[in-house]
Design an enzyme around this catalytic site. Structure first.
Site, mmCIF file in Angstrom:
data_model
loop_
_atom_site.group_PDB
_atom_site.id
_atom_site.type_symbol
_atom_site.label_atom_id
_atom_site.label_comp_id
_atom_site.label_asym_id
_atom_site.label_seq_id
_atom_site.Cartn_x
_atom_site.Cartn_y
_atom_site.Cartn_z
ATOM 1 N N ARG A 81 -29.716 30.293 22.763
ATOM 2 C CA ARG A 81 -29.084 29.959 24.060
ATOM 3 C C ARG A 81 -27.771 30.717 24.277
ATOM 4 N NH1 ARG A 81 -32.825 26.570 25.824
ATOM 5 N NH2 ARG A 81 -33.724 25.172 24.283
ATOM 6 N N ASP A 95 -28.555 21.059 26.036
ATOM 7 C CA ASP A 95 -29.017 22.457 26.051
ATOM 8 C C ASP A 95 -28.598 23.169 27.333
ATOM 9 O OD1 ASP A 95 -30.150 21.698 23.696
ATOM 10 O OD2 ASP A 95 -32.227 21.980 24.310
ATOM 11 N N ARG A 125 -22.109 25.130 19.088
ATOM 12 C CA ARG A 125 -22.176 25.815 20.385
ATOM 13 C C ARG A 125 -20.915 25.744 21.228
ATOM 14 N NH1 ARG A 125 -28.286 24.444 22.162
ATOM 15 N NH2 ARG A 125 -29.233 26.086 20.902
ATOM 16 N N GLN A 142 -34.055 13.139 18.535
ATOM 17 C CA GLN A 142 -35.267 13.674 17.912
ATOM 18 C C GLN A 142 -35.814 12.771 16.808
ATOM 19 O OE1 GLN A 142 -33.721 17.540 16.817
ATOM 20 N NE2 GLN A 142 -34.249 18.448 18.790
HETATM 21 O O1 LIG Z 1 -36.575 16.330 21.896
HETATM 22 C C1 LIG Z 1 -36.387 17.502 22.223
HETATM 23 O O2 LIG Z 1 -37.315 18.242 22.603
HETATM 24 C C2 LIG Z 1 -35.004 18.028 22.185
HETATM 25 C C3 LIG Z 1 -33.936 17.170 22.165
HETATM 26 C C4 LIG Z 1 -32.530 17.619 22.212
HETATM 27 O O3 LIG Z 1 -31.958 17.409 20.930
HETATM 28 P P1 LIG Z 1 -30.964 16.161 20.600
HETATM 29 O O4 LIG Z 1 -31.689 14.911 20.873
HETATM 30 O O5 LIG Z 1 -30.683 16.379 19.150
HETATM 31 O O6 LIG Z 1 -29.747 16.341 21.465
HETATM 32 C C5 LIG Z 1 -32.414 19.094 22.568
HETATM 33 O O7 LIG Z 1 -31.124 19.555 22.294
HETATM 34 C C6 LIG Z 1 -33.431 19.925 21.824
HETATM 35 O O8 LIG Z 1 -33.325 21.280 22.139
HETATM 36 C C7 LIG Z 1 -34.819 19.496 22.196
HETATM 37 C C1 LIG Z 2 -31.203 22.624 19.715
HETATM 38 C C2 LIG Z 2 -32.363 23.145 20.090
HETATM 39 O O1 LIG Z 2 -33.584 22.904 19.527
HETATM 40 P P1 LIG Z 2 -33.930 22.143 18.171
HETATM 41 O O2 LIG Z 2 -32.968 21.009 18.003
HETATM 42 O O3 LIG Z 2 -35.341 21.653 18.335
HETATM 43 O O4 LIG Z 2 -33.817 23.143 17.057
HETATM 44 C C3 LIG Z 2 -32.412 24.048 21.265
HETATM 45 O O5 LIG Z 2 -33.538 24.418 21.646
HETATM 46 O O6 LIG Z 2 -31.373 24.418 21.827
#
Ligand SMILES: O=C(O)C1=C[C@@H](OP(=O)(O)O)[C@@H](O)[C@H](O)C1
Ligand SMILES: C=C(OP(=O)(O)O)C(=O)O
EC number: 2.5.1.19
Length: 425
Positions: free
Chosen positions: A373, A301, A332, A162
């Site tokens: 989740r 996820d 989780r 992210q």
């Molecule tokens: O870029 C995104 O939309 C997301 C990236 C993932 O996070 P990480 O990159 O921290 O694993 C995922 O777990 C999250 O729910 C959504």
């Molecule tokens: C980890 C999640 O989202 P975020 O990291 O955007 O809070 C998720 O949607 O499971």
């Protein structure tokens, strides 16, 4: 809110909920694109609403009509010095570099589990881009002062994709002759989704795999009309429901989607479920299920729905990537182990691996840990159980999938809310 889920026969046809990953990225691109963007099939989960609030706080006008959101932007002109990201990890990590394009001090904050999620990446990286950044010992809130000056840098992608999504979005608005090198990127395909949406808004990024992203010349985000695609992460729960308890057709899912969670189809196939594609409609049907091996390192996820599936498979299922679960809305790996144990399912965690022994789900009261989740995984597992499962703090689903309980009921899930005791009785 508590919801009781009992053994059910699943049969139905549902339009997949809008992807919050796609919706939040589109909102960020719309903020950076001066003019009017129209987002169709918009999502209204808590995370999407938080991102709409951020875009508004950073200066755009946001208008909502039914499933359509109009964003009119004149660039970043904050209306408030405090930017609130709700409980959304992506929102905070994506909008922090974007907000840092602004010349001035901003506080980026959030609530609930987000206040415990690591942000030290920014303290390390933003100063190298001319932005001062202070965190609360690596955690939110963040205090930043821009403007961000794109420069060639190397970053660590092992904790979360992210942060890179945020840097790419911000570089897209300003960089000329800069590159981002990334080491050990995890959840890597989420970055494909970022690049795809940037491209739709007119910004192209050069790349060498998942190691190097380059910006050769200054580009401009252009407003557009964008349709949010169906959410593979939410759909995974309904597809697992079908695999263990009947049949479901999900519409508005893209087979070519950049969302990594489309990999749920591989796991369902390996477990022995029937899958049939017809355009953007995917039907999954129950069949005898067996334990399977799956690496979820880059699609973390999927762990909760995969555990719900594995609980109903004969034998042992091995899931790799547990370490990626440490910093989600709950820890989780541990949460799944704790809550599924209450339902009679044995889960062992050894290093980065989770071993789930298929069995019979028995009556229990489980706690979502305020993690959407976990609420959805325990509910789905209960559909093919032998008793009733009470899911405590069931409204957690609103973070990503507010329609979840309604969709589950529409496909035949036997669910009922627990009535709060009346003070008069
Ligand atoms: O870029 C995104 O939309 C997301 C990236 C993932 O996070 P990480 O990159 O921290 O694993 C995922 O777990 C999250 O729910 C959504
Ligand atoms: C980890 C999640 O989202 P975020 O990291 O955007 O809070 C998720 O949607 O499971």
């Amino acid at each position: 809110m508590e919801i009781v889920v009992s053994s059910s026969i699943i049969d139905g046809d549902i339009k997949a909920n809008p992807s919050k990953s796609a919706m939040q990225r589109a909102l960020a691109a719309a903020l950076l694109a001066e003019g009017k963007t129209v987002i169709r099939n918009a999502g209204f989960s808590d995370d999407c609403r938080a991102a709409m609030g951020v875009v508004q706080a950073l200066g755009a006008d946001v208008l909502v009509h039914d499933q359509l959101v109009e964003v009119t932007s004149r660039g970043i002109h904050p209306r408030s010095a405090v930017i609130h990201c709700g409980e959304a990890g992506l929102c905070m990590r994506m909008f922090t570099p974007v907000a840092a394009l602004y010349e001035g001090e901003l506080t980026i904050t959030g609530e609930g589990s987000l206040l415990k999620r690591p942000m030290h990446f920014f303290e390390e990286v933003l100063p190298r881009l001319g932005v001062s950044c202070e965190t609360n010992q690596g955690l939110p809130p963040l205090r930043i002062r821009g403007p961000l000056q794109p420069a060639s840098i190397t970053v660590d992608g092992s904790l979360s994709s992210q942060f890179l999504t945020g840097l790419l979005m911000a570089f897209g608005a300003k960089a000329s002759d800069a590159e981002i090198r990334v080491q050990d990127l995890k959840s890597r395909e989420y970055v494909d989704l970022t690049l795809q949406i940037m491209d739709i808004f007119g910004v192209k990024v050069g790349r060498e795999g998942y190691q190097k992203f380059s910006f050769a010349r200054k580009q401009t985000y252009r407003p557009t009309t964008y349709t949010v695609e169906g959410d593979w992460s939410g759909a995974a729960f309904l597809l697992v429901a079908a695999a263990i308890a009947g049949k479901v057709t999900l519409r508005h899912l893209s087979r070519q989607s950049a969302q990594p969670d489309r990999a749920i189809t591989q796991a369902l196939y390996d477990a022995g479920a029937f899958l049939i594609w017809d355009d953007d409609r995917l039907t999954v049907q129950r069949h005898e299920l067996r334990g399977f091996d799956f690496d979820a390192t880059d699609c973390p996820d999927l762990f909760p729905p995969l555990v719900a599936l594995a609980a109903h498979c004969r034998g042992i299922t091995r899931l790799k990537g547990v370490n990626r679960l440490l910093h989600k809305e709950s820890n989780r790996g541990k949460t799944l182990q704790e809550e599924f144990r209450k339902m009679g399912i044995d889960i062992q965690i050894s290093g980065d691996e989770m071993l789930i022994k298929g069995g019979k789900i028995k009556s229990a009261s489980v706690f979502s840990h305020h993690d959407h989740r976990i609420a959805m995984a325990t509910a789905v597992a209960a559909l093919a159980g032998t008793g009733e499962i009470t899911v405590q703090h069931a409204e957690a689903v609103n973070k990503s999938y507010p329609e979840f309980w309604q969709h589950l009921s529409q496909i035949g899930g036997k669910i009922r809310p627990v009535q709060a005791p009346s003070i008069l009785s």
